[in-house]
Design a protein around this motif. Structure first.
Motif, mmCIF file in Angstrom:
data_model
loop_
_atom_site.group_PDB
_atom_site.id
_atom_site.type_symbol
_atom_site.label_atom_id
_atom_site.label_comp_id
_atom_site.label_asym_id
_atom_site.label_seq_id
_atom_site.Cartn_x
_atom_site.Cartn_y
_atom_site.Cartn_z
ATOM 1 N N LEU A 34 -8.022 2.176 -3.826
ATOM 2 C CA LEU A 34 -7.573 0.789 -3.917
ATOM 3 C C LEU A 34 -6.722 0.419 -2.709
ATOM 4 O O LEU A 34 -6.892 -0.658 -2.125
ATOM 5 N N ALA A 35 -5.852 1.322 -2.314
ATOM 6 C CA ALA A 35 -4.998 1.079 -1.153
ATOM 7 C C ALA A 35 -5.840 0.893 0.109
ATOM 8 O O ALA A 35 -5.602 -0.023 0.907
ATOM 9 N N VAL A 85 0.826 -1.203 0.000
ATOM 10 C CA VAL A 85 0.000 0.000 0.000
ATOM 11 C C VAL A 85 0.865 1.261 0.000
ATOM 12 O O VAL A 85 0.503 2.267 -0.607
ATOM 13 N N MET A 109 0.938 -1.955 -12.017
ATOM 14 C CA MET A 109 1.381 -1.041 -10.963
ATOM 15 C C MET A 109 2.558 -1.613 -10.193
ATOM 16 O O MET A 109 3.205 -0.895 -9.437
ATOM 17 N N MET A 110 2.788 -2.913 -10.357
ATOM 18 C CA MET A 110 3.831 -3.582 -9.611
ATOM 19 C C MET A 110 4.277 -4.813 -10.387
ATOM 20 O O MET A 110 3.527 -5.337 -11.212
ATOM 21 N N LEU A 167 1.406 1.972 -3.502
ATOM 22 C CA LEU A 167 0.185 2.420 -4.187
ATOM 23 C C LEU A 167 -0.141 3.868 -3.864
ATOM 24 O O LEU A 167 -0.612 4.614 -4.725
ATOM 25 N N GLN A 168 0.096 4.274 -2.641
ATOM 26 C CA GLN A 168 -0.219 5.650 -2.265
ATOM 27 C C GLN A 168 0.690 6.635 -2.988
ATOM 28 O O GLN A 168 0.284 7.757 -3.258
ATOM 29 N N GLU A 209 -3.266 5.950 -5.713
ATOM 30 C CA GLU A 209 -4.336 4.949 -5.752
ATOM 31 C C GLU A 209 -4.907 4.773 -4.343
ATOM 32 O O GLU A 209 -4.861 3.709 -3.751
ATOM 33 N N ILE A 254 -4.022 -4.518 -9.549
ATOM 34 C CA ILE A 254 -2.632 -4.058 -9.527
ATOM 35 C C ILE A 254 -1.824 -4.735 -10.630
ATOM 36 O O ILE A 254 -1.038 -4.093 -11.335
ATOM 37 N N GLU A 287 1.417 6.272 -5.991
ATOM 38 C CA GLU A 287 0.798 6.374 -7.316
ATOM 39 C C GLU A 287 -0.609 6.984 -7.242
ATOM 40 O O GLU A 287 -1.352 6.942 -8.209
#
Length: 144
Positions: A38-39, A27, A91-92, A30-31, A35, A86, A33
């Motif tokens: 979603l996170a 997460v 994203m990863m 993700l933060q 998001e 993701i 990015e």
């Protein structure tokens, strides 16, 4: 393994705890990015995997424990499903996401194994509610 006295002794809870921490690490990325939704959903779903085991363990009735184990295993699959977003959005690294999805499956498998065992222990005993052996008479409860 010794006697289970606390939810912390359960392998499914221990593995869920690992999953929560791994999701929180993810997460953080993700933060970066942006998001946030979603996170947040990933965090809440992963927390649910762990906390439903704990909450169910501390319920009085085994049937309640089974219900909370079902919530937990379902939440593990919710996390797995969210991880597809993701992966699909790149994203990863896919191998990291695949590893997390395997953890979700492992959490689910451990939780379902415990659920099955508890259900079997209930079925060994009569599932019907029995009246107490002592017969009560109304006069026993009257006050003079």
């Amino acid at each position: 393994m010794g006697k289970i006295e606390r939810y912390e002794d359960l392998r499914c809870w221990q593995q869920a705890r690992v999953l929560v921490n791994d999701i929180f690490d993810l997460v953080d990325i993700l933060q970066d990015e942006k998001e946030f939704a979603l996170a947040d959903q990933l965090k809440r779903a992963s927390i649910s995997v762990m906390t439903n085991i704990a909450e169910g363990f501390n319920r009085y009735h085994k049937r309640d424990f089974i219900r909370f184990l079902d919530y937990s295993q379902s939440s593990a699959q919710e996390v797995k499903s969210l991880l597809y977003i993701i992966k699909d959005r790149k994203m990863m690294d896919a191998s990291r996401v695949n590893g997390l999805q395997k953890q979700c499956d492992y959490c689910q498998a451990l939780t379902l194994a415990l659920l099955k065992r508890i259900r079997e222990s209930i079925n060994k005993h009569s599932s019907k509610t029995k009246e107490p052996a002592t017969h009560y008479v109304a006069e026993d409860f009257t006050t003079n």
